[in-house]
Scaffold this motif. Structure first.
Motif, PDB file in Angstrom:
ATOM      1  N   GLY A   9      13.819 120.924  37.475  1.00 53.34           N
ATOM      2  CA  GLY A   9      15.051 120.714  36.739  1.00 53.34           C
ATOM      3  C   GLY A   9      14.813 120.778  35.245  1.00 53.34           C
ATOM      4  O   GLY A   9      13.806 120.281  34.745  1.00 53.34           O
ATOM      5  N   VAL A  10      15.754 121.391  34.524  1.00 55.81           N
ATOM      6  CA  VAL A  10      15.666 121.524  33.074  1.00 55.81           C
ATOM      7  C   VAL A  10      16.887 120.867  32.446  1.00 55.81           C
ATOM      8  O   VAL A  10      18.030 121.175  32.823  1.00 55.81           O
ATOM      9  CB  VAL A  10      15.606 123.006  32.651  1.00 55.81           C
ATOM     10  CG1 VAL A  10      15.498 123.117  31.129  1.00 55.81           C
ATOM     11  CG2 VAL A  10      14.448 123.720  33.332  1.00 55.81           C
TER      12      VAL A  10
ATOM     13  N   LEU B 229      16.006 113.025  31.928  1.00 51.98           N
ATOM     14  CA  LEU B 229      14.818 113.276  32.742  1.00 51.98           C
ATOM     15  C   LEU B 229      14.556 112.172  33.762  1.00 51.98           C
ATOM     16  O   LEU B 229      14.167 112.449  34.907  1.00 51.98           O
ATOM     17  CB  LEU B 229      13.598 113.470  31.847  1.00 51.98           C
ATOM     18  CG  LEU B 229      13.672 114.606  30.818  1.00 51.98           C
ATOM     19  CD1 LEU B 229      12.326 114.752  30.124  1.00 51.98           C
ATOM     20  CD2 LEU B 229      14.088 115.922  31.465  1.00 51.98           C
ATOM     21  N   GLU B 230      14.766 110.923  33.364  1.00 46.67           N
ATOM     22  CA  GLU B 230      14.516 109.818  34.296  1.00 46.67           C
ATOM     23  C   GLU B 230      15.427 109.913  35.519  1.00 46.67           C
ATOM     24  O   GLU B 230      14.984 109.734  36.657  1.00 46.67           O
ATOM     25  CB  GLU B 230      14.719 108.480  33.589  1.00 46.67           C
ATOM     26  CG  GLU B 230      14.434 107.281  34.474  1.00 46.67           C
ATOM     27  CD  GLU B 230      14.650 105.959  33.769  1.00 46.67           C
ATOM     28  OE1 GLU B 230      14.697 104.927  34.461  1.00 46.67           O
ATOM     29  OE2 GLU B 230      14.789 105.965  32.526  1.00 46.67           O
ATOM     30  N   LEU B 231      16.714 110.180  35.277  1.00 44.98           N
ATOM     31  CA  LEU B 231      17.639 110.373  36.401  1.00 44.98           C
ATOM     32  C   LEU B 231      17.168 111.511  37.294  1.00 44.98           C
ATOM     33  O   LEU B 231      17.166 111.389  38.529  1.00 44.98           O
ATOM     34  CB  LEU B 231      19.041 110.686  35.874  1.00 44.98           C
ATOM     35  CG  LEU B 231      20.020 111.259  36.914  1.00 44.98           C
ATOM     36  CD1 LEU B 231      20.428 110.200  37.921  1.00 44.98           C
ATOM     37  CD2 LEU B 231      21.253 111.855  36.235  1.00 44.98           C
ATOM     38  N   MET B 232      16.773 112.621  36.707  1.00 45.14           N
ATOM     39  CA  MET B 232      16.369 113.785  37.481  1.00 45.14           C
ATOM     40  C   MET B 232      15.170 113.477  38.373  1.00 45.14           C
ATOM     41  O   MET B 232      15.106 113.897  39.529  1.00 45.14           O
ATOM     42  CB  MET B 232      16.098 114.954  36.541  1.00 45.14           C
ATOM     43  CG  MET B 232      17.369 115.502  35.906  1.00 45.14           C
ATOM     44  SD  MET B 232      17.115 116.354  34.330  1.00 45.14           S
ATOM     45  CE  MET B 232      15.922 117.611  34.776  1.00 45.14           C
ATOM     46  N   ARG B 233      14.214 112.745  37.843  1.00 46.45           N
ATOM     47  CA  ARG B 233      13.063 112.350  38.672  1.00 46.45           C
ATOM     48  C   ARG B 233      13.526 111.457  39.819  1.00 46.45           C
ATOM     49  O   ARG B 233      13.069 111.604  40.958  1.00 46.45           O
ATOM     50  CB  ARG B 233      12.026 111.612  37.820  1.00 46.45           C
ATOM     51  CG  ARG B 233      11.333 112.468  36.767  1.00 46.45           C
ATOM     52  CD  ARG B 233      10.182 111.690  36.117  1.00 46.45           C
ATOM     53  NE  ARG B 233       9.584 112.459  35.021  1.00 46.45           N
ATOM     54  CZ  ARG B 233       9.862 112.286  33.743  1.00 46.45           C
ATOM     55  NH1 ARG B 233      10.743 111.347  33.379  1.00 46.45           N
ATOM     56  NH2 ARG B 233       9.273 113.007  32.818  1.00 46.45           N
ATOM     57  N   ARG B 234      14.427 110.540  39.500  1.00 44.24           N
ATOM     58  CA  ARG B 234      14.864 109.562  40.490  1.00 44.24           C
ATOM     59  C   ARG B 234      15.593 110.208  41.662  1.00 44.24           C
ATOM     60  O   ARG B 234      15.485 109.743  42.806  1.00 44.24           O
ATOM     61  CB  ARG B 234      15.750 108.518  39.808  1.00 44.24           C
ATOM     62  CG  ARG B 234      16.097 107.329  40.686  1.00 44.24           C
ATOM     63  CD  ARG B 234      16.727 106.206  39.893  1.00 44.24           C
ATOM     64  NE  ARG B 234      18.057 106.545  39.392  1.00 44.24           N
ATOM     65  CZ  ARG B 234      18.355 106.673  38.118  1.00 44.24           C
ATOM     66  NH1 ARG B 234      17.423 106.528  37.178  1.00 44.24           N
ATOM     67  NH2 ARG B 234      19.597 106.953  37.740  1.00 44.24           N
ATOM     68  N   ILE B 235      16.343 111.270  41.417  1.00 47.47           N
ATOM     69  CA  ILE B 235      17.126 111.873  42.503  1.00 47.47           C
ATOM     70  C   ILE B 235      16.387 112.994  43.219  1.00 47.47           C
ATOM     71  O   ILE B 235      16.958 113.637  44.091  1.00 47.47           O
ATOM     72  CB  ILE B 235      18.495 112.369  42.003  1.00 47.47           C
ATOM     73  CG1 ILE B 235      18.346 113.466  40.938  1.00 47.47           C
ATOM     74  CG2 ILE B 235      19.322 111.206  41.470  1.00 47.47           C
ATOM     75  CD1 ILE B 235      19.678 114.040  40.474  1.00 47.47           C
ATOM     76  N   GLY B 236      15.110 113.228  42.853  1.00 47.95           N
ATOM     77  CA  GLY B 236      14.318 114.082  43.719  1.00 47.95           C
ATOM     78  C   GLY B 236      13.735 115.353  43.163  1.00 47.95           C
ATOM     79  O   GLY B 236      13.079 116.109  43.903  1.00 47.95           O
ATOM     80  N   PHE B 237      13.916 115.663  41.885  1.00 47.66           N
ATOM     81  CA  PHE B 237      13.315 116.874  41.337  1.00 47.66           C
ATOM     82  C   PHE B 237      11.793 116.747  41.369  1.00 47.66           C
ATOM     83  O   PHE B 237      11.231 115.719  40.991  1.00 47.66           O
ATOM     84  CB  PHE B 237      13.789 117.114  39.900  1.00 47.66           C
ATOM     85  CG  PHE B 237      15.161 117.718  39.811  1.00 47.66           C
ATOM     86  CD1 PHE B 237      15.330 119.093  39.882  1.00 47.66           C
ATOM     87  CD2 PHE B 237      16.278 116.908  39.666  1.00 47.66           C
ATOM     88  CE1 PHE B 237      16.602 119.647  39.806  1.00 47.66           C
ATOM     89  CE2 PHE B 237      17.548 117.460  39.590  1.00 47.66           C
ATOM     90  CZ  PHE B 237      17.711 118.834  39.659  1.00 47.66           C
ATOM     91  N   ASP B 238      11.128 117.792  41.809  1.00 54.54           N
ATOM     92  CA  ASP B 238       9.667 117.788  41.872  1.00 54.54           C
ATOM     93  C   ASP B 238       9.052 117.876  40.475  1.00 54.54           C
ATOM     94  O   ASP B 238       7.997 117.287  40.223  1.00 54.54           O
ATOM     95  CB  ASP B 238       9.180 118.970  42.719  1.00 54.54           C
ATOM     96  CG  ASP B 238       9.665 118.869  44.149  1.00 54.54           C
ATOM     97  OD1 ASP B 238       9.220 117.960  44.868  1.00 54.54           O
ATOM     98  OD2 ASP B 238      10.507 119.699  44.556  1.00 54.54           O
ATOM     99  N   HIS B 239       9.695 118.633  39.601  1.00 59.04           N
ATOM    100  CA  HIS B 239       9.232 118.786  38.228  1.00 59.04           C
ATOM    101  C   HIS B 239      10.448 118.736  37.309  1.00 59.04           C
ATOM    102  O   HIS B 239      11.530 119.211  37.666  1.00 59.04           O
ATOM    103  CB  HIS B 239       8.505 120.119  38.029  1.00 59.04           C
ATOM    104  CG  HIS B 239       7.451 120.400  39.056  1.00 59.04           C
ATOM    105  ND1 HIS B 239       6.224 119.775  39.056  1.00 59.04           N
ATOM    106  CD2 HIS B 239       7.463 121.236  40.130  1.00 59.04           C
ATOM    107  CE1 HIS B 239       5.513 120.212  40.086  1.00 59.04           C
ATOM    108  NE2 HIS B 239       6.237 121.092  40.744  1.00 59.04           N
ATOM    109  N   VAL B 240      10.280 118.154  36.138  1.00 66.78           N
ATOM    110  CA  VAL B 240      11.367 118.130  35.155  1.00 66.78           C
ATOM    111  C   VAL B 240      10.844 118.699  33.841  1.00 66.78           C
ATOM    112  O   VAL B 240       9.681 118.507  33.475  1.00 66.78           O
ATOM    113  CB  VAL B 240      11.943 116.715  34.945  1.00 66.78           C
ATOM    114  CG1 VAL B 240      12.542 116.188  36.233  1.00 66.78           C
ATOM    115  CG2 VAL B 240      10.885 115.758  34.415  1.00 66.78           C
ATOM    116  N   ILE B 241      11.700 119.417  33.139  1.00 64.36           N
ATOM    117  CA  ILE B 241      11.356 120.029  31.866  1.00 64.36           C
ATOM    118  C   ILE B 241      12.393 119.628  30.829  1.00 64.36           C
ATOM    119  O   ILE B 241      13.597 119.766  31.063  1.00 64.36           O
ATOM    120  CB  ILE B 241      11.294 121.567  31.979  1.00 64.36           C
ATOM    121  CG1 ILE B 241      10.176 121.995  32.945  1.00 64.36           C
ATOM    122  CG2 ILE B 241      11.090 122.210  30.607  1.00 64.36           C
ATOM    123  CD1 ILE B 241      10.160 123.493  33.222  1.00 64.36           C
ATOM    124  N   ASP B 242      11.917 119.143  29.705  1.00 64.43           N
ATOM    125  CA  ASP B 242      12.771 118.807  28.568  1.00 64.43           C
ATOM    126  C   ASP B 242      12.925 120.074  27.728  1.00 64.43           C
ATOM    127  O   ASP B 242      11.965 120.530  27.097  1.00 64.43           O
ATOM    128  CB  ASP B 242      12.107 117.698  27.769  1.00 64.43           C
ATOM    129  CG  ASP B 242      12.950 117.218  26.587  1.00 64.43           C
ATOM    130  OD1 ASP B 242      13.906 117.927  26.204  1.00 64.43           O
ATOM    131  OD2 ASP B 242      12.632 116.150  26.039  1.00 64.43           O
TER     132      ASP B 242
END
Length: 322
Positions: free
Chosen positions: A178-179, A185-198
């Motif tokens: 997710g980008v 980013l914290e929300l994205m990690r919490r809902i299941g993204f394997d990798h997050v990019i700022d």
């Protein structure tokens, strides 16, 4: 009844809460007491009066649609004489698909524009789903059907499309990146993204990583930029964004495919098509809408300002209590 109307284009300050006539359903319509609605890009474009939306809704001032709001959830109060799918008392939700009128106590909808809400679904959850849920689902599956082992990237992952998209994608064994901006980013990690990019710190198109599918909810850069982040035969699918960028995808999609084997496509929304499937996922505990708010109708201007700053996480929902 109360409704939020606008008689001129501009900032959220032009919205006014007024008393207007309660609509009367035609033969194929249902009258819905609206309990919740949500904000979409189209609402924002119509409110601000960008060039395309002025062509749709009046060059100098709004003429056709002066009550915004397309995603609605509420209870059927009356039905037209030709309506066979619903009866008074049914809890329904859906995308009014260009008719608008949702930021009000009542709205009329064609009977094929709404579906019964899933068991246990709140009005706030239902209002968050229709447009973003459809775009996410159709962006992921209509062009390149997902299968186990693929790598997917969602650009604009912390908004409505992205927060639904990760939940749909994770019905399969796929790796999802997710980008979005730092605050999401914290929300994205919490809902299941394997990798997050700022995106403020890293340009994913320059990283050397390649994806089978990129779903773009922003479309604020040239489609050619995304080609280097696609695998051979990969697909870039945009679900909305700036009109010049969408036109570029439409014009150059075929030449790009002929020259590179990669696809760049626009997802044309099929409103309400997959609500039955979404109800199944919700009732199975596999889908939970991410809600920002909810705001009330009196706070609609604040909700639009929040939307305009692109700080919202998931869908901005507005409640309209009885």
């Amino acid at each position: 009844m109360k409704a939020a109307i606008y008689t001129q284009y501009g900032s959220p300050d032009v919205l006014q809460l007024r008393d207007v006539d309660k609509p009367v359903p035609k033969d194929t319509e249902v009258l819905i007491r609206v309990h919740a609605t949500s904000i979409n890009d189209w609402d924002w474009g119509l409110l601000n009066g960008d060039a395309v939306n002025r062509l749709i809704n009046g060059i100098f001032k709004p003429k056709k649609m002066n009550i915004l709001g397309s995603d609605i959830a509420g209870r059927v109060e009356a039905v037209g004489k030709a309506v066979t799918c619903f009866k008074p008392g049914d809890d329904v939700y859906g995308d009014l698909a260009g008719r608008f009128g949702g930021f009000a106590d009542y709205v009329c909808a064609l009977q094929n524009q709404v579906a019964k809400m899933a068991i246990g679904m709140s009005f706030e959850q239902a209002a968050a789903i229709p447009q973003a849920g459809m775009l996410a689902l159709q962006g992921l599956f209509d062009i390149l059907p997902l299968k186990d082992g693929q790598k997917v990237l969602i650009n604009g992952a912390g908004g409505g499309v992205g927060t639904f998209g990760i939940q749909f994608a994770k019905q399969f064994d796929v790796e999802v990146t997710g980008v979005d901006s730092t605050g999401k980013l914290e929300l994205m990690r919490r809902i299941g993204f394997d990798h997050v990019i700022d995106y403020t710190q890293e340009d994913f198109t320059q990283s050397g990583r390649e994806y089978d599918l990129i779903v773009d909810a922003k479309t604020n850069r040239s489609s050619f930029v995304y080609l280097r982040a696609l695998k051979p035969s990969g697909v870039y699918a945009t679900v909305g964004g700036r009109v010049p960028r969408l036109l570029q995808v439409a014009l150059f999609g075929k030449p790009i495919q002929w020259l590179t084997g990669k696809q760049t496509r626009i997802v044309v929304l099929r409103a309400n098509r997959d609500l039955a499937y979404i109800n199944e996922l919700f009732e199975a505990g596999k889908l939970t809408p991410v809600i920002d708010g909810p705001y009330t109708l009196n706070q609609l201007a604040d909700a639009f300002r929040h939307f305009g700053r692109a700080e919202h996480q998931g869908k901005i929902v507005v409640t309209i209590p009885a």
